[in-house]
Scaffold this motif. Structure first.
Motif, PDB file in Angstrom:
ATOM      1  N   THR A 100      37.310  51.655  40.864  1.00  0.00           N
ATOM      2  CA  THR A 100      37.732  51.226  42.202  1.00  0.00           C
ATOM      3  C   THR A 100      37.396  49.760  42.452  1.00  0.00           C
ATOM      4  O   THR A 100      37.894  49.160  43.412  1.00  0.00           O
ATOM      5  N   THR A 101      36.554  49.173  41.598  1.00  0.00           N
ATOM      6  CA  THR A 101      36.182  47.767  41.771  1.00  0.00           C
ATOM      7  C   THR A 101      36.814  46.882  40.691  1.00  0.00           C
ATOM      8  O   THR A 101      36.444  45.718  40.550  1.00  0.00           O
ATOM      9  N   ILE A 102      37.761  47.424  39.949  1.00  0.00           N
ATOM     10  CA  ILE A 102      38.387  46.681  38.852  1.00  0.00           C
ATOM     11  C   ILE A 102      39.866  46.451  39.160  1.00  0.00           C
ATOM     12  O   ILE A 102      40.571  47.367  39.592  1.00  0.00           O
ATOM     13  N   ASP A 103      40.309  45.230  38.928  1.00  0.00           N
ATOM     14  CA  ASP A 103      41.722  44.915  39.152  1.00  0.00           C
ATOM     15  C   ASP A 103      42.465  44.942  37.816  1.00  0.00           C
ATOM     16  O   ASP A 103      42.128  45.710  36.920  1.00  0.00           O
ATOM     17  N   ASP A 104      43.488  44.110  37.685  1.00  0.00           N
ATOM     18  CA  ASP A 104      44.305  44.062  36.470  1.00  0.00           C
ATOM     19  C   ASP A 104      44.312  42.607  36.010  1.00  0.00           C
ATOM     20  O   ASP A 104      45.213  41.832  36.365  1.00  0.00           O
ATOM     21  N   PRO A 105      43.309  42.188  35.239  1.00  0.00           N
ATOM     22  CA  PRO A 105      43.121  40.757  34.959  1.00  0.00           C
ATOM     23  C   PRO A 105      44.341  40.036  34.401  1.00  0.00           C
ATOM     24  O   PRO A 105      44.655  38.933  34.855  1.00  0.00           O
ATOM     25  N   ILE A 106      45.045  40.633  33.437  1.00  0.00           N
ATOM     26  CA  ILE A 106      46.154  39.870  32.840  1.00  0.00           C
ATOM     27  C   ILE A 106      47.326  39.739  33.817  1.00  0.00           C
ATOM     28  O   ILE A 106      47.992  38.698  33.861  1.00  0.00           O
ATOM     29  N   MET A 160      22.906  55.572  31.620  1.00  0.00           N
ATOM     30  CA  MET A 160      24.177  55.071  32.169  1.00  0.00           C
ATOM     31  C   MET A 160      23.894  53.906  33.112  1.00  0.00           C
ATOM     32  O   MET A 160      22.960  53.956  33.911  1.00  0.00           O
ATOM     33  N   ARG A 161      24.698  52.864  33.002  1.00  0.00           N
ATOM     34  CA  ARG A 161      24.455  51.698  33.844  1.00  0.00           C
ATOM     35  C   ARG A 161      24.760  52.001  35.308  1.00  0.00           C
ATOM     36  O   ARG A 161      25.568  52.869  35.628  1.00  0.00           O
ATOM     37  N   GLU A 162      24.124  51.263  36.182  1.00  0.00           N
ATOM     38  CA  GLU A 162      24.266  51.490  37.619  1.00  0.00           C
ATOM     39  C   GLU A 162      25.691  51.199  38.067  1.00  0.00           C
ATOM     40  O   GLU A 162      26.310  50.227  37.645  1.00  0.00           O
ATOM     41  N   ILE A 163      26.205  52.065  38.928  1.00  0.00           N
ATOM     42  CA  ILE A 163      27.571  51.913  39.422  1.00  0.00           C
ATOM     43  C   ILE A 163      27.551  51.178  40.756  1.00  0.00           C
ATOM     44  O   ILE A 163      26.740  51.480  41.642  1.00  0.00           O
ATOM     45  N   LYS A 164      28.444  50.217  40.889  1.00  0.00           N
ATOM     46  CA  LYS A 164      28.627  49.527  42.161  1.00  0.00           C
ATOM     47  C   LYS A 164      29.596  50.356  42.993  1.00  0.00           C
ATOM     48  O   LYS A 164      30.763  50.476  42.653  1.00  0.00           O
ATOM     49  N   ILE A 165      29.104  50.931  44.089  1.00  0.00           N
ATOM     50  CA  ILE A 165      29.920  51.848  44.891  1.00  0.00           C
ATOM     51  C   ILE A 165      30.322  51.181  46.207  1.00  0.00           C
ATOM     52  O   ILE A 165      29.456  50.900  47.043  1.00  0.00           O
ATOM     53  N   PRO A 166      31.611  50.919  46.410  1.00  0.00           N
ATOM     54  CA  PRO A 166      32.035  50.421  47.731  1.00  0.00           C
ATOM     55  C   PRO A 166      31.611  51.406  48.816  1.00  0.00           C
ATOM     56  O   PRO A 166      31.671  52.626  48.615  1.00  0.00           O
ATOM     57  N   SER A 167      31.183  50.897  49.945  1.00  0.00           N
ATOM     58  CA  SER A 167      30.542  51.749  50.948  1.00  0.00           C
ATOM     59  C   SER A 167      31.431  52.885  51.443  1.00  0.00           C
ATOM     60  O   SER A 167      30.937  53.986  51.729  1.00  0.00           O
ATOM     61  N   GLY A 192      42.187  37.323  53.490  1.00  0.00           N
ATOM     62  CA  GLY A 192      40.812  37.360  53.982  1.00  0.00           C
ATOM     63  C   GLY A 192      40.495  38.535  54.885  1.00  0.00           C
ATOM     64  O   GLY A 192      39.477  38.544  55.570  1.00  0.00           O
ATOM     65  N   THR A 193      41.365  39.560  54.880  1.00  0.00           N
ATOM     66  CA  THR A 193      41.182  40.700  55.791  1.00  0.00           C
ATOM     67  C   THR A 193      40.734  41.966  55.081  1.00  0.00           C
ATOM     68  O   THR A 193      40.703  43.027  55.689  1.00  0.00           O
ATOM     69  N   TRP A 194      40.414  41.854  53.803  1.00  0.00           N
ATOM     70  CA  TRP A 194      40.011  43.033  53.023  1.00  0.00           C
ATOM     71  C   TRP A 194      38.613  42.776  52.476  1.00  0.00           C
ATOM     72  O   TRP A 194      38.399  41.863  51.694  1.00  0.00           O
ATOM     73  N   ASP A 195      37.663  43.602  52.854  1.00  0.00           N
ATOM     74  CA  ASP A 195      36.281  43.467  52.393  1.00  0.00           C
ATOM     75  C   ASP A 195      36.073  44.383  51.180  1.00  0.00           C
ATOM     76  O   ASP A 195      36.008  45.614  51.322  1.00  0.00           O
ATOM     77  N   GLU A 196      35.950  43.787  50.009  1.00  0.00           N
ATOM     78  CA  GLU A 196      35.855  44.587  48.792  1.00  0.00           C
ATOM     79  C   GLU A 196      34.510  45.298  48.666  1.00  0.00           C
ATOM     80  O   GLU A 196      34.404  46.285  47.930  1.00  0.00           O
ATOM     81  N   SER A 197      33.496  44.849  49.374  1.00  0.00           N
ATOM     82  CA  SER A 197      32.227  45.582  49.354  1.00  0.00           C
ATOM     83  C   SER A 197      32.359  46.905  50.104  1.00  0.00           C
ATOM     84  O   SER A 197      31.608  47.847  49.850  1.00  0.00           O
ATOM     85  N   TYR A 247      35.780  48.463  50.734  1.00  0.00           N
ATOM     86  CA  TYR A 247      36.941  49.215  50.271  1.00  0.00           C
ATOM     87  C   TYR A 247      37.185  49.166  48.771  1.00  0.00           C
ATOM     88  O   TYR A 247      38.090  49.839  48.277  1.00  0.00           O
ATOM     89  N   GLY A 248      36.420  48.374  48.048  1.00  0.00           N
ATOM     90  CA  GLY A 248      36.736  48.196  46.639  1.00  0.00           C
ATOM     91  C   GLY A 248      37.909  47.250  46.468  1.00  0.00           C
ATOM     92  O   GLY A 248      38.325  46.562  47.403  1.00  0.00           O
ATOM     93  N   THR A 249      38.460  47.219  45.289  1.00  0.00           N
ATOM     94  CA  THR A 249      39.584  46.335  44.992  1.00  0.00           C
ATOM     95  C   THR A 249      40.872  46.890  45.584  1.00  0.00           C
ATOM     96  O   THR A 249      41.149  48.080  45.437  1.00  0.00           O
ATOM     97  N   PRO A 250      41.678  46.072  46.252  1.00  0.00           N
ATOM     98  CA  PRO A 250      42.974  46.578  46.739  1.00  0.00           C
ATOM     99  C   PRO A 250      43.877  46.936  45.567  1.00  0.00           C
ATOM    100  O   PRO A 250      43.961  46.201  44.583  1.00  0.00           O
TER     101      PRO A 250
END
Length: 392
Positions: A32-38, A1-8, A188-193, A195-198
């Motif tokens: 948690t790190t994916i938005d809605d591209p379209i 399984m590929r490595e998961i990027k985990i927001p802290s 600029g007030t949300w750190d995705e590293s 909290y992940g994606t809002p």
């Protein structure tokens, strides 16, 4: 399984959830790190336009106005091209049992819906919406009415067909989420590293699952009686609505109730404990309810707020209620009493059919009044802070 990027902020919760269901925990954290591209591309393409033109173009897409869409940016046209009509697995006739059950117990589904909303807010969903200030301001009642209106619309027969209001409001909600995500990122007030994606795809999937399986469970604990056919139909309604809201098919589990419940369990394990944002917005939501109910007498307003806190504690459990800093109070016997009262009403209706018709009519009228808005527009927020945005 590929490595998961985990927001802290999810690290501790992910370890706990992995012990319960490692594959689903990994999937949730991935989203948690994916938005809605379209949808995100669509709202980005509207940045050059003023609010009225944005609204006109969105309305054109929702209403299938080809003349208006011809002048719309390509990403917005692509968005509407890629949003499906009801998929082949959705049968409008087969879900009628779910619609009928909802309206038969509308007086129970609405308070259950409020409590499920509080549970959603306890996650980082609450942090996203607290940044808008919408619930905590004079616009709070409108926000809750919009949510109730959406629930009512998708529970009407045929509402999720392409021309139905349930379809239209679901797609509008998806664009609102994308716009809020855009505005949060621009602030600029949300750190995705951290909290992940809002308003991430994980959050949309969790909310869709919670508004299906947990909503039914809470309604039953309050006294509703749902047979297997109604439950399957209810899940399929939310499966279709969830797809329109941007939930990936793999997190809809073909409308399987047990899997949706498992997603809720794992999501809540992954999410951090409620912070100040969640606490503030949860209390603001409860204190907005008397306005929606039209109560003006101070004693009646306070009585309603106290009752909602008590019912919420009974359904959510003491642990989460304490985390949200709800008043500590005994809930012993509350749900049993409420179910008994609803059983009395049910028996009375069988004995006096005219009373039953009047009860159902009054419930539906209350629902319509509770969700009544001056308009149901297709505006989306043009500023992150609700008090600085054009009313929407």
């Amino acid at each position: 399984m590929r490595e998961i990027k985990i927001p802290s902020v999810y690290q501790a919760g992910y370890e706990k959830a992995s012990a319960l269901n490692p594959s689903l925990a990994a999937k949730y954290i991935e989203y948690t790190t994916i938005d809605d591209p379209i949808a995100d591309d669509a709202v980005e393409s509207l940045v050059p336009f003023d609010t009225e033109e944005m609204t006109r173009l969105i309305k054109g897409g929702i209403d299938q106005d080809e003349k208006t869409l011809a002048n719309a940016p390509q990403p917005l046209r692509d968005f509407f091209d890629q949003i499906p009509p009801p998929p082949p697995w959705y049968n409008a006739n087969a879900v009628r049992a779910g619609c009928q059950a909802f309206h038969a117990y509308s007086d129970l589904f609405i308070p259950a819906f409020v409590v499920v909303t509080l549970q959603n807010i306890s996650t980082l969903i609450g942090k996203s919406f607290h940044m808008t200030g919408r619930v905590e301001t004079k616009y709070g009642s409108r926000r809750i009415k919009q949510n109730i209106r959406h629930l009512i619309e998708i529970m009407l027969p045929g509402a999720l067909n392409r021309q139905g209001d349930g379809w239209k409001l679901s797609v509008r909600t998806r664009l609102i989420h994308a716009q809020i995500r855009h505005l949060i990122r621009a602030s600029g007030t949300w750190d995705e590293s951290i909290y992940g994606t809002p308003l991430s795809t994980a959050h949309i999937a969790f909310a869709s699952a919670n508004f299906s399986t947990t909503l039914m469970d809470y309604a039953e604990r309050l006294g509703a009686s749902l047979d297997a056919e109604a439950r399957v139909a209810f899940m399929q309604i939310w499966r279709c609505a969830g797809l329109l809201l941007g939930t990936p098919e793999e997190l809809l589990f073909e409308g399987d109730e047990a899997m949706a419940a498992e997603l809720c369990r794992i999501a809540l394990a992954c999410e951090p404990l409620p912070g100040e944002d969640a606490i503030m917005i949860a209390h603001a939501l409860i204190k907005t309810l008397p306005d929606i109910a039209g109560k003006t007498d101070p004693a009646a307003r306070q009585s309603m707020v106290n009752h909602v806190y008590r019912v919420a504690r009974a359904l959510l459990g003491d642990e989460l209620a304490d985390q949200l800093e709800f008043p500590r109070q005994s809930t012993v016997g509350l749900l049993t009493w409420m179910k008994g009262m609803r059983q009395f009403v049910r028996v009375s209706h069988r004995m006096v059919p005219n009373l039953a018709r009047k009860w159902r009519g009054n419930n539906f009228v209350f629902l319509l009044e509770a969700s009544a808005l001056d308009d149901v527009s297709y505006r989306i927020p043009d500023h992150l802070k609700a008090e600085q945005a054009t009313p929407w």
